[in-house]
Design a protein around this motif. Sequence first.
Motif, PDB file in Angstrom:
ATOM      1  N   PHE A   1      58.992  49.059  47.449  1.00  0.00           N
ATOM      2  CA  PHE A   1      58.226  48.094  48.356  1.00  0.00           C
ATOM      3  C   PHE A   1      56.547  48.774  48.401  1.00  0.00           C
ATOM      4  O   PHE A   1      56.436  50.037  48.400  1.00  0.00           O
ATOM      5  CB  PHE A   1      58.752  47.978  49.613  1.00  0.00           C
ATOM      6  N   TYR A   2      55.683  47.583  48.539  1.00  0.00           N
ATOM      7  CA  TYR A   2      54.267  48.009  48.345  1.00  0.00           C
ATOM      8  C   TYR A   2      53.406  47.092  49.131  1.00  0.00           C
ATOM      9  O   TYR A   2      53.727  45.850  48.979  1.00  0.00           O
ATOM     10  CB  TYR A   2      53.745  47.842  46.777  1.00  0.00           C
ATOM     11  N   ALA A   3      53.041  47.541  50.256  1.00  0.00           N
ATOM     12  CA  ALA A   3      52.333  46.865  51.166  1.00  0.00           C
ATOM     13  C   ALA A   3      50.872  46.427  50.498  1.00  0.00           C
ATOM     14  O   ALA A   3      50.230  47.108  49.762  1.00  0.00           O
ATOM     15  CB  ALA A   3      51.805  47.610  52.549  1.00  0.00           C
ATOM     16  N   ALA A   4      50.418  45.051  51.037  1.00  0.00           N
ATOM     17  CA  ALA A   4      49.180  44.822  50.649  1.00  0.00           C
ATOM     18  C   ALA A   4      48.234  45.583  51.579  1.00  0.00           C
ATOM     19  O   ALA A   4      48.448  45.762  52.674  1.00  0.00           O
ATOM     20  CB  ALA A   4      49.116  43.077  51.304  1.00  0.00           C
ATOM     21  N   ARG A   5      47.302  46.184  50.823  1.00  0.00           N
ATOM     22  CA  ARG A   5      46.432  46.968  51.557  1.00  0.00           C
ATOM     23  C   ARG A   5      44.960  46.930  51.158  1.00  0.00           C
ATOM     24  O   ARG A   5      44.600  46.154  50.180  1.00  0.00           O
ATOM     25  CB  ARG A   5      46.731  48.354  51.183  1.00  0.00           C
ATOM     26  N   SER A   6      44.112  47.035  52.122  1.00  0.00           N
ATOM     27  CA  SER A   6      42.703  46.973  51.900  1.00  0.00           C
ATOM     28  C   SER A   6      41.944  47.880  52.651  1.00  0.00           C
ATOM     29  O   SER A   6      42.522  48.588  53.733  1.00  0.00           O
ATOM     30  CB  SER A   6      42.265  45.553  52.092  1.00  0.00           C
ATOM     31  N   ARG A   7      40.588  47.894  52.604  1.00  0.00           N
ATOM     32  CA  ARG A   7      39.796  48.844  53.403  1.00  0.00           C
ATOM     33  C   ARG A   7      39.156  48.050  54.347  1.00  0.00           C
ATOM     34  O   ARG A   7      38.177  48.445  54.948  1.00  0.00           O
ATOM     35  CB  ARG A   7      38.955  49.521  52.549  1.00  0.00           C
ATOM     36  N   HIS A   8      39.560  46.857  54.417  1.00  0.00           N
ATOM     37  CA  HIS A   8      38.756  45.730  55.416  1.00  0.00           C
ATOM     38  C   HIS A   8      39.359  46.013  56.604  1.00  0.00           C
ATOM     39  O   HIS A   8      40.617  46.293  56.884  1.00  0.00           O
ATOM     40  CB  HIS A   8      38.748  44.385  55.037  1.00  0.00           C
ATOM     41  N   PRO A   9      38.663  46.277  57.800  1.00  0.00           N
ATOM     42  CA  PRO A   9      39.177  46.460  59.091  1.00  0.00           C
ATOM     43  C   PRO A   9      39.823  45.515  59.623  1.00  0.00           C
ATOM     44  O   PRO A   9      39.460  44.194  59.548  1.00  0.00           O
ATOM     45  CB  PRO A   9      38.090  46.714  60.026  1.00  0.00           C
ATOM     46  N   GLY A  10      41.214  45.570  60.000  1.00  0.00           N
ATOM     47  CA  GLY A  10      41.916  44.478  60.596  1.00  0.00           C
ATOM     48  C   GLY A  10      42.803  43.574  59.767  1.00  0.00           C
ATOM     49  O   GLY A  10      43.462  42.766  60.234  1.00  0.00           O
ATOM     50  N   GLY A  11      42.592  43.762  58.552  1.00  0.00           N
ATOM     51  CA  GLY A  11      43.405  42.802  57.515  1.00  0.00           C
ATOM     52  C   GLY A  11      43.251  43.034  56.168  1.00  0.00           C
ATOM     53  O   GLY A  11      42.473  43.885  55.540  1.00  0.00           O
ATOM     54  N   VAL A  12      43.871  42.155  55.442  1.00  0.00           N
ATOM     55  CA  VAL A  12      43.699  42.144  53.967  1.00  0.00           C
ATOM     56  C   VAL A  12      43.289  40.452  53.400  1.00  0.00           C
ATOM     57  O   VAL A  12      43.664  39.671  53.954  1.00  0.00           O
ATOM     58  CB  VAL A  12      44.938  42.308  53.136  1.00  0.00           C
ATOM     59  N   ASN A  13      42.508  40.420  52.200  1.00  0.00           N
ATOM     60  CA  ASN A  13      42.361  39.357  51.800  1.00  0.00           C
ATOM     61  C   ASN A  13      43.649  39.067  50.828  1.00  0.00           C
ATOM     62  O   ASN A  13      44.122  39.885  50.044  1.00  0.00           O
ATOM     63  CB  ASN A  13      40.797  39.289  50.555  1.00  0.00           C
ATOM     64  N   VAL A  14      44.020  37.819  50.823  1.00  0.00           N
ATOM     65  CA  VAL A  14      45.378  37.346  49.911  1.00  0.00           C
ATOM     66  C   VAL A  14      44.926  36.187  49.108  1.00  0.00           C
ATOM     67  O   VAL A  14      44.575  35.324  49.728  1.00  0.00           O
ATOM     68  CB  VAL A  14      46.583  37.184  50.951  1.00  0.00           C
ATOM     69  N   GLY A  15      45.275  36.340  47.862  1.00  0.00           N
ATOM     70  CA  GLY A  15      45.200  35.213  46.851  1.00  0.00           C
ATOM     71  C   GLY A  15      46.425  34.399  47.231  1.00  0.00           C
ATOM     72  O   GLY A  15      47.295  34.744  46.921  1.00  0.00           O
ATOM     73  N   MET A  16      46.123  32.885  47.459  1.00  0.00           N
ATOM     74  CA  MET A  16      47.470  32.146  47.670  1.00  0.00           C
ATOM     75  C   MET A  16      47.623  31.512  46.244  1.00  0.00           C
ATOM     76  O   MET A  16      46.601  31.466  45.412  1.00  0.00           O
ATOM     77  CB  MET A  16      46.984  31.130  48.479  1.00  0.00           C
ATOM     78  N   THR A  17      48.687  30.720  46.135  1.00  0.00           N
ATOM     79  CA  THR A  17      49.187  30.018  44.739  1.00  0.00           C
ATOM     80  C   THR A  17      48.258  28.937  44.500  1.00  0.00           C
ATOM     81  O   THR A  17      48.057  28.495  43.295  1.00  0.00           O
ATOM     82  CB  THR A  17      50.603  29.854  44.672  1.00  0.00           C
ATOM     83  N   ASP A  18      47.588  28.436  45.633  1.00  0.00           N
ATOM     84  CA  ASP A  18      46.567  27.263  45.361  1.00  0.00           C
ATOM     85  C   ASP A  18      45.261  27.566  44.855  1.00  0.00           C
ATOM     86  O   ASP A  18      44.615  26.746  44.912  1.00  0.00           O
ATOM     87  CB  ASP A  18      46.470  26.145  46.490  1.00  0.00           C
ATOM     88  N   GLY A  19      45.023  29.085  44.805  1.00  0.00           N
ATOM     89  CA  GLY A  19      43.771  29.313  44.127  1.00  0.00           C
ATOM     90  C   GLY A  19      42.857  29.783  45.353  1.00  0.00           C
ATOM     91  O   GLY A  19      41.786  30.427  45.260  1.00  0.00           O
ATOM     92  N   SER A  20      43.251  29.439  46.603  1.00  0.00           N
ATOM     93  CA  SER A  20      42.407  29.873  47.816  1.00  0.00           C
ATOM     94  C   SER A  20      42.613  31.301  48.221  1.00  0.00           C
ATOM     95  O   SER A  20      43.713  32.004  47.685  1.00  0.00           O
ATOM     96  CB  SER A  20      42.720  29.023  49.057  1.00  0.00           C
ATOM     97  N   VAL A  21      41.748  31.913  48.834  1.00  0.00           N
ATOM     98  CA  VAL A  21      41.692  33.251  49.387  1.00  0.00           C
ATOM     99  C   VAL A  21      41.634  33.287  50.790  1.00  0.00           C
ATOM    100  O   VAL A  21      40.941  32.776  51.378  1.00  0.00           O
ATOM    101  CB  VAL A  21      40.483  34.361  48.816  1.00  0.00           C
ATOM    102  N   ARG A  22      42.531  33.819  51.406  1.00  0.00           N
ATOM    103  CA  ARG A  22      42.592  33.997  52.870  1.00  0.00           C
ATOM    104  C   ARG A  22      42.706  35.284  53.511  1.00  0.00           C
ATOM    105  O   ARG A  22      43.235  36.214  52.667  1.00  0.00           O
ATOM    106  CB  ARG A  22      44.044  33.088  53.561  1.00  0.00           C
ATOM    107  N   PHE A  23      41.917  35.670  54.618  1.00  0.00           N
ATOM    108  CA  PHE A  23      42.052  36.733  55.289  1.00  0.00           C
ATOM    109  C   PHE A  23      43.304  36.747  56.161  1.00  0.00           C
ATOM    110  O   PHE A  23      43.289  35.940  57.233  1.00  0.00           O
ATOM    111  CB  PHE A  23      40.692  37.064  55.969  1.00  0.00           C
ATOM    112  N   ILE A  24      44.228  38.003  56.130  1.00  0.00           N
ATOM    113  CA  ILE A  24      45.454  37.917  56.966  1.00  0.00           C
ATOM    114  C   ILE A  24      45.463  39.003  57.694  1.00  0.00           C
ATOM    115  O   ILE A  24      45.143  40.276  57.339  1.00  0.00           O
ATOM    116  CB  ILE A  24      46.645  38.106  55.991  1.00  0.00           C
ATOM    117  N   LYS A  25      45.591  38.909  58.986  1.00  0.00           N
ATOM    118  CA  LYS A  25      45.270  40.107  60.159  1.00  0.00           C
ATOM    119  C   LYS A  25      46.544  41.041  59.819  1.00  0.00           C
ATOM    120  O   LYS A  25      47.692  40.481  59.630  1.00  0.00           O
ATOM    121  CB  LYS A  25      45.365  39.366  61.453  1.00  0.00           C
TER     122      LYS A  25
END
Length: 120
Positions: free
Chosen positions: A71-95
């Motif tokens: 298991f591998y967490a979605a990780r980023s250096r953004h404070p407070g969350g991660v950017n996630v690529g969705m299957t519809d091609g959009s990118v969302r910031f997830i807290k």
Amino acid sequence: MQNPGDQAALQNSIIPDCVAAAKSGTGTWDWGGYYWATGDYTGAKANFNLGPNSKIPDCSPWGGVGAGIGFYAARSRHPGGVNVGMTDGSVRFIKDSISLQTWYAVATRSGGEVLSADSY
């Protein structure tokens, strides 16, 4: 939605075992983002067993082999969350504070959940 039996095993056995392995220095690694930055697709992955930027270390029974199971967490250096690529091609910031149930719902369409944008 994740299978309740799988979720119980993850929370009650698998994650604690990984934390114990991390304390002993085996079975975990801290490459957060390294494989993605080098273009290694097989190592640039995350799954939804841990929440974004989880404090629990990533874990694999193969000791960190990028193509291994674990298991591998979605990780980023953004404070407070991660950017996630969705299957519809959009990118969302997830807290980071997203509930695990909502995080699991984001991961799959099989549960049929409808999520409002303020839940993540």
